[in-house]
Design a protein around this motif. Sequence first.
Motif, PDB file in Angstrom:
ATOM      1  N   LEU A 135       0.834  -1.203   0.000  1.00 25.09           N
ATOM      2  CA  LEU A 135       0.000   0.000   0.000  1.00 25.09           C
ATOM      3  C   LEU A 135       0.867   1.252   0.000  1.00 25.09           C
ATOM      4  N   PHE A 136       1.892   1.273   0.835  1.00 21.07           N
ATOM      5  CA  PHE A 136       2.756   2.443   0.924  1.00 21.07           C
ATOM      6  C   PHE A 136       3.549   2.649  -0.371  1.00 21.07           C
ATOM      7  N   GLU A 137       3.966   1.547  -0.994  1.00 19.89           N
ATOM      8  CA  GLU A 137       4.722   1.670  -2.238  1.00 19.89           C
ATOM      9  C   GLU A 137       3.853   2.205  -3.370  1.00 19.89           C
ATOM     10  N   GLU A 138       2.552   2.099  -3.210  1.00 20.62           N
ATOM     11  CA  GLU A 138       1.625   2.599  -4.228  1.00 20.62           C
ATOM     12  C   GLU A 138       1.496   4.117  -4.199  1.00 20.62           C
ATOM     13  N   TYR A 139       1.956   4.744  -3.125  1.00 17.23           N
ATOM     14  CA  TYR A 139       1.698   6.178  -2.948  1.00 17.23           C
ATOM     15  C   TYR A 139       2.128   7.010  -4.151  1.00 17.23           C
ATOM     16  N   LYS A 140       3.267   6.674  -4.749  1.00 17.25           N
ATOM     17  CA  LYS A 140       3.764   7.472  -5.875  1.00 17.25           C
ATOM     18  C   LYS A 140       2.835   7.396  -7.084  1.00 17.25           C
TER      19      LYS A 140
ATOM     20  N   THR B  55      -9.019   4.894  -1.285  1.00 17.39           N
ATOM     21  CA  THR B  55      -7.699   4.638  -0.707  1.00 17.39           C
ATOM     22  C   THR B  55      -7.411   5.623   0.421  1.00 17.39           C
ATOM     23  N   ALA B  56      -7.879   6.857   0.288  1.00 15.29           N
ATOM     24  CA  ALA B  56      -7.708   7.850   1.357  1.00 15.29           C
ATOM     25  C   ALA B  56      -8.425   7.387   2.626  1.00 15.29           C
ATOM     26  N   GLU B  57      -9.621   6.852   2.463  1.00 17.62           N
ATOM     27  CA  GLU B  57     -10.363   6.343   3.617  1.00 17.62           C
ATOM     28  C   GLU B  57      -9.636   5.153   4.244  1.00 17.62           C
ATOM     29  N   LEU B  58      -9.027   4.336   3.389  1.00 21.85           N
ATOM     30  CA  LEU B  58      -8.282   3.174   3.884  1.00 21.85           C
ATOM     31  C   LEU B  58      -7.088   3.610   4.726  1.00 21.85           C
ATOM     32  N   ILE B  59      -6.288   4.535   4.201  1.00 17.00           N
ATOM     33  CA  ILE B  59      -5.109   4.991   4.949  1.00 17.00           C
ATOM     34  C   ILE B  59      -5.523   5.728   6.216  1.00 17.00           C
ATOM     35  N   GLY B  60      -6.565   6.552   6.115  1.00 18.97           N
ATOM     36  CA  GLY B  60      -7.067   7.229   7.308  1.00 18.97           C
ATOM     37  C   GLY B  60      -7.559   6.233   8.355  1.00 18.97           C
ATOM     38  N   GLY B  61      -8.208   5.161   7.889  1.00 13.09           N
ATOM     39  CA  GLY B  61      -8.689   4.134   8.814  1.00 13.09           C
ATOM     40  C   GLY B  61      -7.559   3.369   9.476  1.00 13.09           C
ATOM     41  N   ILE B  62      -6.487   3.136   8.735  1.00 19.70           N
ATOM     42  CA  ILE B  62      -5.322   2.445   9.297  1.00 19.70           C
ATOM     43  C   ILE B  62      -4.739   3.260  10.451  1.00 19.70           C
ATOM     44  N   ILE B  63      -4.662   4.582  10.268  1.00 20.50           N
ATOM     45  CA  ILE B  63      -4.160   5.453  11.341  1.00 20.50           C
ATOM     46  C   ILE B  63      -5.171   5.501  12.489  1.00 20.50           C
TER      47      ILE B  63
ATOM     48  N   PHE C 115       2.418  10.910   4.345  1.00 21.80           N
ATOM     49  CA  PHE C 115       1.661  10.854   3.095  1.00 21.80           C
ATOM     50  C   PHE C 115       0.486  11.834   3.146  1.00 21.80           C
ATOM     51  N   VAL C 116      -0.235  11.812   4.269  1.00 20.40           N
ATOM     52  CA  VAL C 116      -1.410  12.690   4.402  1.00 20.40           C
ATOM     53  C   VAL C 116      -0.973  14.154   4.416  1.00 20.40           C
ATOM     54  N   LEU C 117       0.095  14.466   5.150  1.00 19.18           N
ATOM     55  CA  LEU C 117       0.585  15.837   5.217  1.00 19.18           C
ATOM     56  C   LEU C 117       1.018  16.337   3.845  1.00 19.18           C
ATOM     57  N   ASP C 118       1.751  15.517   3.104  1.00 22.56           N
ATOM     58  CA  ASP C 118       2.185  15.900   1.758  1.00 22.56           C
ATOM     59  C   ASP C 118       0.989  16.162   0.855  1.00 22.56           C
ATOM     60  N   ALA C 119      -0.041  15.340   0.980  1.00 27.03           N
ATOM     61  CA  ALA C 119      -1.244  15.520   0.159  1.00 27.03           C
ATOM     62  C   ALA C 119      -1.965  16.816   0.523  1.00 27.03           C
ATOM     63  N   LEU C 120      -2.033  17.118   1.814  1.00 29.73           N
ATOM     64  CA  LEU C 120      -2.707  18.345   2.263  1.00 29.73           C
ATOM     65  C   LEU C 120      -1.994  19.600   1.759  1.00 29.73           C
ATOM     66  N   ARG C 121      -0.712  19.482   1.494  1.00 27.73           N
ATOM     67  CA  ARG C 121       0.052  20.635   1.005  1.00 27.73           C
ATOM     68  C   ARG C 121      -0.151  20.888  -0.484  1.00 27.73           C
TER      69      ARG C 121
ATOM     70  N   PRO D 120      -2.119  21.852  -3.991  1.00 22.12           N
ATOM     71  CA  PRO D 120      -3.079  22.940  -4.239  1.00 22.12           C
ATOM     72  C   PRO D 120      -4.491  22.558  -3.823  1.00 22.12           C
ATOM     73  N   ILE D 121      -5.150  23.471  -3.151  1.00 23.48           N
ATOM     74  CA  ILE D 121      -6.503  23.207  -2.670  1.00 23.48           C
ATOM     75  C   ILE D 121      -7.415  22.860  -3.844  1.00 23.48           C
ATOM     76  N   ASP D 122      -8.295  21.917  -3.654  1.00 23.29           N
ATOM     77  CA  ASP D 122      -9.244  21.415  -4.655  1.00 23.29           C
ATOM     78  C   ASP D 122      -8.600  20.475  -5.672  1.00 23.29           C
ATOM     79  N   SER D 123      -7.297  20.214  -5.537  1.00 27.06           N
ATOM     80  CA  SER D 123      -6.695  19.169  -6.370  1.00 27.06           C
ATOM     81  C   SER D 123      -7.118  17.822  -5.789  1.00 27.06           C
ATOM     82  N   ASN D 124      -7.075  16.786  -6.593  1.00 30.19           N
ATOM     83  CA  ASN D 124      -7.482  15.469  -6.109  1.00 30.19           C
ATOM     84  C   ASN D 124      -6.635  14.994  -4.935  1.00 30.19           C
ATOM     85  N   MET D 125      -5.331  15.270  -4.980  1.00 26.00           N
ATOM     86  CA  MET D 125      -4.471  14.837  -3.882  1.00 26.00           C
ATOM     87  C   MET D 125      -4.757  15.618  -2.604  1.00 26.00           C
ATOM     88  N   SER D 126      -5.147  16.885  -2.746  1.00 26.90           N
ATOM     89  CA  SER D 126      -5.536  17.653  -1.572  1.00 26.90           C
ATOM     90  C   SER D 126      -6.774  17.038  -0.926  1.00 26.90           C
ATOM     91  N   TRP D 127      -7.722  16.628  -1.769  1.00 21.72           N
ATOM     92  CA  TRP D 127      -8.934  15.973  -1.255  1.00 21.72           C
ATOM     93  C   TRP D 127      -8.590  14.624  -0.636  1.00 21.72           C
TER      94      TRP D 127
END
Length: 254
Positions: free
Chosen positions: A22-27, A40-48, A64-70, A72-79
């Motif tokens: 799962l972690f190797e899939e992040y890229k 997948t976001a729900e899955l990683i959030g649930g794991i934490i 991973f979550v912190l990098d995604a939050l950084r 651009p707002i409204d981008s898919n990775m931000s969501w």
Amino acid sequence: LKYQNSSVQRETDVFFCMIKNLFEEYKFFPQYPDNALFITAELIGGIIEHGLVTMIHLGVALRFVLDALRKPIDSNMSWFGLIALDRFKGRLKEYSQYCQHVASIPHFKEFPVHLTKWVEYGAQAQEPPGKPTAPVIPPARQAQQASSVPQAQPSQAVTSRTTVTTTTATTSTIVRPTNSSVGNRPSIANTSIDTLLAARRQEDHTIVPPKEAEQDKIAFIFNNLSMVNLKEKMENLKDILDIENNMNHIKWLA
């Protein structure tokens, strides 16, 4: 959780194999279809949220979550980051320094209001009063909900059931029966975990793998494989592996 704390070596091997993959899939997450990315976001959030990873693995997941939050707002990775953060918001009080990093993001104030409260209080190792909550729904999901087809009429429903039955019958000789599916397509992700674990133990270190760029392309092909595009992806795979000139690649792929 059972596999994580199991005294059976095989079960713990399965657990850590799943987390590692799962972690190797992040890229590849930015290339995921919208719905797959948000699940997948729900899955990683649930794991934490459930404490399924600790120490280094927990740090990686939070990063991973912190990098995604950084992003651009409204981008898919931000969501992606917002959905995951919302899932484990109840544990933010345990990660006060992490909350400070989240709060320092330039567009932090544009996050959903209830999440900003959880982060601000989490930075003080507290929970916000009333434990506010609200749905975190990306625009892509809102569009899907808005365009959802109303309940079909009886005559249409019969047609739909007939179509699904026909599809199952047609493909049953190709794949094993499974409850997993992508849309109306049967899943082909039925590889035995015993096969994966045995292959890992018997790994031949004499194998020369393709270049890293080629491995990334191959991984992308398998991540987007379906019964619909199987023939096309097979040809793409052959081109990348260049089997005629690199017979070693067959063993690597196996």
